[in-house]
Scaffold this motif. Structure first.
Motif, PDB file in Angstrom:
ATOM      1  N   ARG A   1      21.311 -17.551 -28.706  1.00  0.00           N
ATOM      2  CA  ARG A   1      19.987 -17.603 -29.334  1.00  0.00           C
ATOM      3  C   ARG A   1      19.040 -16.599 -28.691  1.00  0.00           C
ATOM      4  O   ARG A   1      18.989 -16.459 -27.476  1.00  0.00           O
ATOM      5  CB  ARG A   1      19.407 -19.013 -29.206  1.00  0.00           C
TER       6      ARG A   1
ATOM      7  N   ASP B   1      15.727 -16.724 -29.056  1.00  0.00           N
ATOM      8  CA  ASP B   1      14.388 -17.264 -28.824  1.00  0.00           C
ATOM      9  C   ASP B   1      14.214 -17.897 -27.451  1.00  0.00           C
ATOM     10  O   ASP B   1      13.145 -18.427 -27.132  1.00  0.00           O
ATOM     11  CB  ASP B   1      14.030 -18.278 -29.925  1.00  0.00           C
TER      12      ASP B   1
ATOM     13  N   GLU C   1      14.106 -19.896 -19.361  1.00  0.00           N
ATOM     14  CA  GLU C   1      14.551 -21.048 -20.141  1.00  0.00           C
ATOM     15  C   GLU C   1      16.070 -21.200 -20.075  1.00  0.00           C
ATOM     16  O   GLU C   1      16.580 -22.318 -19.952  1.00  0.00           O
ATOM     17  CB  GLU C   1      14.068 -20.906 -21.593  1.00  0.00           C
TER      18      GLU C   1
ATOM     19  N   LYS D   1      11.205 -28.182 -28.118  1.00  0.00           N
ATOM     20  CA  LYS D   1      10.617 -27.807 -29.412  1.00  0.00           C
ATOM     21  C   LYS D   1      11.505 -26.803 -30.136  1.00  0.00           C
ATOM     22  O   LYS D   1      11.749 -26.928 -31.352  1.00  0.00           O
ATOM     23  CB  LYS D   1       9.223 -27.220 -29.191  1.00  0.00           C
ATOM     24  N   LYS D   2      12.055 -25.832 -29.374  1.00  0.00           N
ATOM     25  CA  LYS D   2      12.904 -24.811 -29.991  1.00  0.00           C
ATOM     26  C   LYS D   2      14.206 -25.418 -30.513  1.00  0.00           C
ATOM     27  O   LYS D   2      14.770 -24.948 -31.510  1.00  0.00           O
ATOM     28  CB  LYS D   2      13.207 -23.710 -28.974  1.00  0.00           C
TER      29      LYS D   2
END
Length: 225
Positions: free
Chosen positions: A163, A165, A170, A206-207
């Motif tokens: 991913r 994002d 993170e 949230k992602k």
């Protein structure tokens, strides 16, 4: 020919004499002490000011058992070879043997030739143990290697389809979560506050369209197994 000195520690007189006889029957060894427990072994070495090449220790002895004696000997005299003797080959006994860094493990049910071969292998610097113990160690090693592989950042990214994002921090937090680290441990490792870790986790949740840590851990478990 210089003989390797040996100390034999066995609580039962019959077994102690038998083991001593087996060892002295070998040209490579000379028994310098026959003792009843681990404390006697420690005292013998200190009082006689000798460091035997090899100590044969029965695991189950009164006052100080073979495991505790082996641990103390390895801490003080790391070059002394330690061989543990036992009638048991269950997983609990195997784990205890591995924890004290013994050089070998011999079952009392072993044949005489196997007993002698084991001592000779240990002289050559090899670790020798019953097949069941080796298989157990192999399974544990495979499990640890699999855990290490599945906790690698590359492996985790693969299962999240790389991913775009997620940023570097993170990804780091997701990896440490996979390893079972707490927020405090993660914060200390990354040099940030626990509050910052919580903020990052909120963004990650949230992602991923999830609500909390439990769901993230479940997702990691399901995706990585």
């Amino acid at each position: 020919m210089t003989k390797h000195t040996v100390v034999v520690a066995e609580a039962q007189t019959l077994f102690r004499d038998m083991i001593t006889s087996f060892v002295e029957d070998m040209d490579e060894f000379r028994v310098i002490g026959k003792l009843k427990n681990g404390q006697e072994v420690i005292d013998f070495i200190k009082q006689k000011e000798v460091r035997p090449f090899l100590c044969l220790l029965d695991i189950h002895m009164p006052i100080m058992d073979g495991m505790e004696c082996a641990k103390k000997l390895k801490e003080t005299y790391p070059n002394i070879k330690i061989v543990l003797l036992s009638a048991y080959d269950d997983e609990k006994s195997i784990e205890r043997v591995l924890s004290v860094c013994a050089d070998g493990y011999i079952l009392k049910s072993s044949g005489l030739d196997e007993f002698k071969d084991t001592l000779r292998f240990i002289v050559d610097g090899k670790f020798v143990a019953p097949q069941k113990m080796v298989q157990y160690f192999s399974r544990r090693l495979d499990s640890l290697l699999r855990l290490e592989r599945e906790s690698s950042l590359h492996y985790i990214k693969e299962h999240f389809n790389h991913r775009q994002d997620f940023n570097k921090r993170e990804w780091q937090i997701i990896q440490l979560m996979k390893k079972g680290w707490t927020n405090r441990m993660i914060a200390e490792h990354l040099g940030i506050s626990e509050g910052t870790v919580k903020n990052y986790l909120s963004i990650i949740y949230k992602k991923l369209n999830i609500k909390n840590r439990v769901e993230l851990l479940q997702m990691l478990s399901e995706m990585i197994g």
